[in-house]
Design a protein around this motif. Structure first.
Motif, PDB file in Angstrom:
ATOM      1  N   GLY A  67      19.311  65.233  10.809  1.00 38.66           N
ATOM      2  CA  GLY A  67      17.946  64.522  10.255  1.00 38.66           C
ATOM      3  C   GLY A  67      17.071  65.390   9.483  1.00 38.66           C
ATOM      4  N   LEU A  68      17.325  66.820   9.519  1.00 42.00           N
ATOM      5  CA  LEU A  68      16.291  67.651   8.721  1.00 42.00           C
ATOM      6  C   LEU A  68      16.944  68.337   7.792  1.00 42.00           C
ATOM      7  CD1 LEU A  68      14.273  69.270  11.840  1.00 42.00           C
ATOM      8  CD2 LEU A  68      13.284  67.631  10.321  1.00 42.00           C
ATOM      9  N   ALA A 119      12.885  70.493  16.763  1.00 45.53           N
ATOM     10  CA  ALA A 119      14.288  69.933  17.290  1.00 45.53           C
ATOM     11  C   ALA A 119      14.255  68.180  17.432  1.00 45.53           C
ATOM     12  CB  ALA A 119      14.461  70.444  18.682  1.00 45.53           C
ATOM     13  N   GLU A 120      12.674  67.842  17.963  1.00 45.88           N
ATOM     14  CA  GLU A 120      12.461  66.624  18.137  1.00 45.88           C
ATOM     15  C   GLU A 120      12.625  65.709  16.928  1.00 45.88           C
ATOM     16  OE1 GLU A 120       8.422  68.881  18.691  1.00 45.88           O
ATOM     17  OE2 GLU A 120      10.592  68.983  19.198  1.00 45.88           O
ATOM     18  N   LEU A 121      12.583  66.240  15.901  1.00 44.98           N
ATOM     19  CA  LEU A 121      12.468  65.524  14.493  1.00 44.98           C
ATOM     20  C   LEU A 121      14.139  65.549  14.068  1.00 44.98           C
ATOM     21  CD1 LEU A 121       9.278  66.670  12.638  1.00 44.98           C
ATOM     22  CD2 LEU A 121       9.636  64.672  13.946  1.00 44.98           C
ATOM     23  N   ASP A 122      14.831  66.398  14.612  1.00 43.07           N
ATOM     24  CA  ASP A 122      16.147  66.289  14.322  1.00 43.07           C
ATOM     25  C   ASP A 122      17.023  65.105  14.446  1.00 43.07           C
ATOM     26  OD1 ASP A 122      18.538  67.059  13.016  1.00 43.07           O
ATOM     27  OD2 ASP A 122      18.792  68.954  13.964  1.00 43.07           O
ATOM     28  N   ALA A 168       2.836  73.350  13.670  1.00 38.57           N
ATOM     29  CA  ALA A 168       2.469  71.962  13.810  1.00 38.57           C
ATOM     30  C   ALA A 168       2.294  71.578  12.283  1.00 38.57           C
ATOM     31  CB  ALA A 168       0.990  72.002  14.259  1.00 38.57           C
ATOM     32  N   MET A 169       1.853  72.380  11.301  1.00 37.69           N
ATOM     33  CA  MET A 169       1.898  71.825  10.025  1.00 37.69           C
ATOM     34  C   MET A 169       3.245  71.669   9.658  1.00 37.69           C
ATOM     35  SD  MET A 169      -1.298  73.906   8.250  1.00 37.69           S
ATOM     36  CE  MET A 169      -1.103  75.605   8.587  1.00 37.69           C
ATOM     37  N   ALA A 188       4.735  68.042   7.705  1.00 36.07           N
ATOM     38  CA  ALA A 188       5.324  68.273   6.297  1.00 36.07           C
ATOM     39  C   ALA A 188       6.797  67.510   6.778  1.00 36.07           C
ATOM     40  CB  ALA A 188       5.268  69.441   5.769  1.00 36.07           C
ATOM     41  N   PHE A 189       7.479  68.076   7.749  1.00 36.94           N
ATOM     42  CA  PHE A 189       9.002  67.472   7.624  1.00 36.94           C
ATOM     43  C   PHE A 189       9.169  66.013   7.830  1.00 36.94           C
ATOM     44  CE2 PHE A 189      10.983  71.716   9.063  1.00 36.94           C
ATOM     45  CZ  PHE A 189      11.352  71.841   7.848  1.00 36.94           C
ATOM     46  N   ARG A 190       7.927  65.499   8.723  1.00 36.09           N
ATOM     47  CA  ARG A 190       7.665  63.925   9.280  1.00 36.09           C
ATOM     48  C   ARG A 190       7.400  63.285   7.924  1.00 36.09           C
ATOM     49  NH1 ARG A 190       4.446  64.796  12.910  1.00 36.09           N
ATOM     50  NH2 ARG A 190       5.926  65.187  14.510  1.00 36.09           N
ATOM     51  N   ILE A 191       6.700  64.127   7.045  1.00 41.30           N
ATOM     52  CA  ILE A 191       6.182  63.080   5.950  1.00 41.30           C
ATOM     53  C   ILE A 191       7.436  63.124   4.863  1.00 41.30           C
ATOM     54  CG2 ILE A 191       5.235  63.425   3.612  1.00 41.30           C
ATOM     55  CD1 ILE A 191       2.650  64.794   5.083  1.00 41.30           C
TER      56      ILE A 191
END
Length: 525
Positions: A327-328, A339-342, A477-478, A482-485
């Protein structure tokens, strides 16, 4: 050491090596599914090309067998102040034409890599100035503090100013325009191998540089590189002993080759992420049935495409399990990976149909998908599968799959609406894909490979701040923000990380790294 004495020394060393090691020196025959498209190391930012030319040319800062930074043409580097890095250059190094390597070549190289037509501009867009201090010292001054500059420069290979000037190759070839020059077919580096002959698309031969400044661990005296696009032909060449190594091993042939007692299959994870991009800037989408507007400007359409793709089916049926859905836009192992955004959006064709209807396309629409068929593992087959999946939600895909020799010039000129690309961050840091793939394209090379022109000002601001942040917790954190955006915008559609599979004769020794670069100086037979 003057030029004449150095040439005599190299000649004696070569003669001695041949006399004592001829019985052990080997010709290494390697096949790949595609060719290195140019010998110019600044003309195409593609792993196959950079891997191959990295045996002829060298950067200031190299990589060891574990991808850690190691001295190459620079013996050391340090920060003089927050925006200035000083590189002490290696002495007594010559290019293959016996021209001494000096600071002038470094200044020239970084200017060349930043020039119009270069495919390496995303690696130099933070550099403000390059200063020659003396013959063996260079200062690289950045626009803002840039703590990962040594990582970035590990992907920029040094060229001879004298040779480029004499051969009218002061600027790199522009693959988008089909322009070629002497550096396209000839080479003059400092690396462990010299270019002996070049027949594009057919065969390229390297020979050992016996005047090399460093250690060559292996015994390859000659490397014969042959592109073989057809999977079955490539496998047959290995099985018959016609080649000593080939890659990639087609996923459907891995098990069979493993049962062959004369062959070894070397497998491992790769840091490359395969993804799909969409044109989000044109007011009217090219190669589409929709006239007067661009469906990809609507997030609902991008999400509909995303959720129509069954990645589990691609993983199991097309890739035979040799892929990790993602997902990344970065792989585990890249600095800044979260990892939690993947997590992928769920495969949901009904949700896709609903989103398309809400966006004003209840019957879908027609669009062209550009895809290579000789660059990534099963790239053509993946695109065929994607086309079939999108058809189920009403989208008609006109698939145009072609050799990377014509594919890359086309999509790099942004002559595409919907395309496939794979990316391994050359810095092994998340700033690289943010800067090259996700940031808004700019004149200096930022967003150079953001071929669909995705744009979010907040992501751009974060990318700039990430570049200069030295506090690793704040930086992490930044990167996550950015990945979340990018995920929320569905700026691209990430698919998977493919796995490496190299096939070789049992007597071959190589070092396989997760960037899929092949360093012939470490190989032997």
């Amino acid at each position: 050491m003057n030029g004449r004495l150095r040439r005599l020394t190299i000649a004696l060393a070569t003669a001695a090596a041949l006399a004592t090691g001829a019985a052990h020196a080997k010709t290494f025959r390697v096949a790949d599914q595609g060719d290195a498209l140019s010998m110019d190391p600044h003309s195409l930012n593609e792993s196959v090309q950079l891997s191959f030319t990295g045996n002829v040319y060298e950067p200031l800062v190299g990589r060891d067998k574990k991808l850690g930074l190691t001295p190459a043409l620079a013996t050391s580097w340090s920060q003089v102040n927050p925006t200035t890095w000083r590189f002490e250059l290696r002495r007594n190094v010559s290019f293959h034409d016996n021209t001494p390597f000096t600071a002038d070549d470094v200044v020239f190289t970084l200017q060349r890599a930043a020039s119009e037509g270069s495919d390496m501009r995303s690696y130099t867009n933070t550099i403000k100035e390059v200063k020659r201090i003396d013959d063996h010292t260079v200062d690289v001054i950045t626009q803002t503090p840039f703590p990962i500059l040594p990582d970035v420069l590990s992907s920029v290979y040094v060229m001879s100013r004298k040779w480029c000037t004499e051969n009218s190759a002061e600027r790199p070839v522009d693959k988008r325009k089909g322009i070629e020059n002497a550096a396209s077919f000839r080479a003059n580096g400092t690396g462990p191998f010299r270019l002996k002959s070049r027949d594009p698309g057919v065969r390229t031969v390297l020979v050992r540089n016996f005047g090399y400044w460093g250690k060559i661990e292996g015994n390859f005296e000659e490397v014969v590189y042959t592109p073989i696009g057809n999977d079955a032909t490539r496998v047959a060449a290995l099985a018959s002993g016609e080649v000593d190594m080939m890659q990639p091993v087609p996923v459907q042939d891995v098990a069979r080759l493993k049962r062959n007692p004369a062959i070894e299959v070397l497998q491992g994870p790769e840091l490359r992420t395969i993804f799909l991009g969409m044109d989000q800037s044109r007011d009217e989408l090219l190669y589409s049935s929709v006239k007067g507007k661009n469906p990809f400007k609507d997030k609902r359409v991008r999400q509909a495409f995303y959720q129509a793709i069954d990645m589990e089916a691609i993983r199991t049926r097309i890739m035979r399990g040799a892929a990790t859905p993602t997902g990344l836009m970065v792989a585990p192992g890249i600095r800044g990976y979260v990892a939690e955004l993947d997590k992928r959006l769920p495969y949901d064709p009904e949700a896709s149909k609903k989103l398309l209807a809400e966006a004003g396309y209840p019957n879908g629409f027609e669009v062209k998908l550009n895809c290579p068929n000789d660059r990534y593992v099963n790239d053509g087959e993946i695109c065929q599968a994607v086309a079939g999946m999108l058809a189920r939600v009403g989208v008609k895909i006109n698939l145009e799959a072609e050799s990377k020799a014509t594919y890359f010039p086309k999509i790099l000129s942004r002559n595409t609406s919907f395309y496939m690309l794979g990316w391994t961050p050359g810095t092994y840091d998340s700033h690289n894909p943010l800067n090259a793939l996700m940031a808004t394209p700019g004149a200096s090379g930022r967003g150079q490979f953001n071929l669909g022109n995705y744009s979010n000002p907040k992501l751009d601001e974060l990318t700039d701040r990430i570049a200069s942040e030295t506090d690793q917790k704040k930086r992490g954190a930044m990167i996550a923000e950015a990945f979340r955006i990018h995920q929320d915008d569905i700026g691209h559609i990430p698919l998977h990380q493919q796995a490496l599979a190299w096939g070789m004769q049992k007597n071959v020794r190589v070092v396989q790294m997760s960037d899929n670069y092949h360093h012939y100086k470490w190989g032997g037979m």
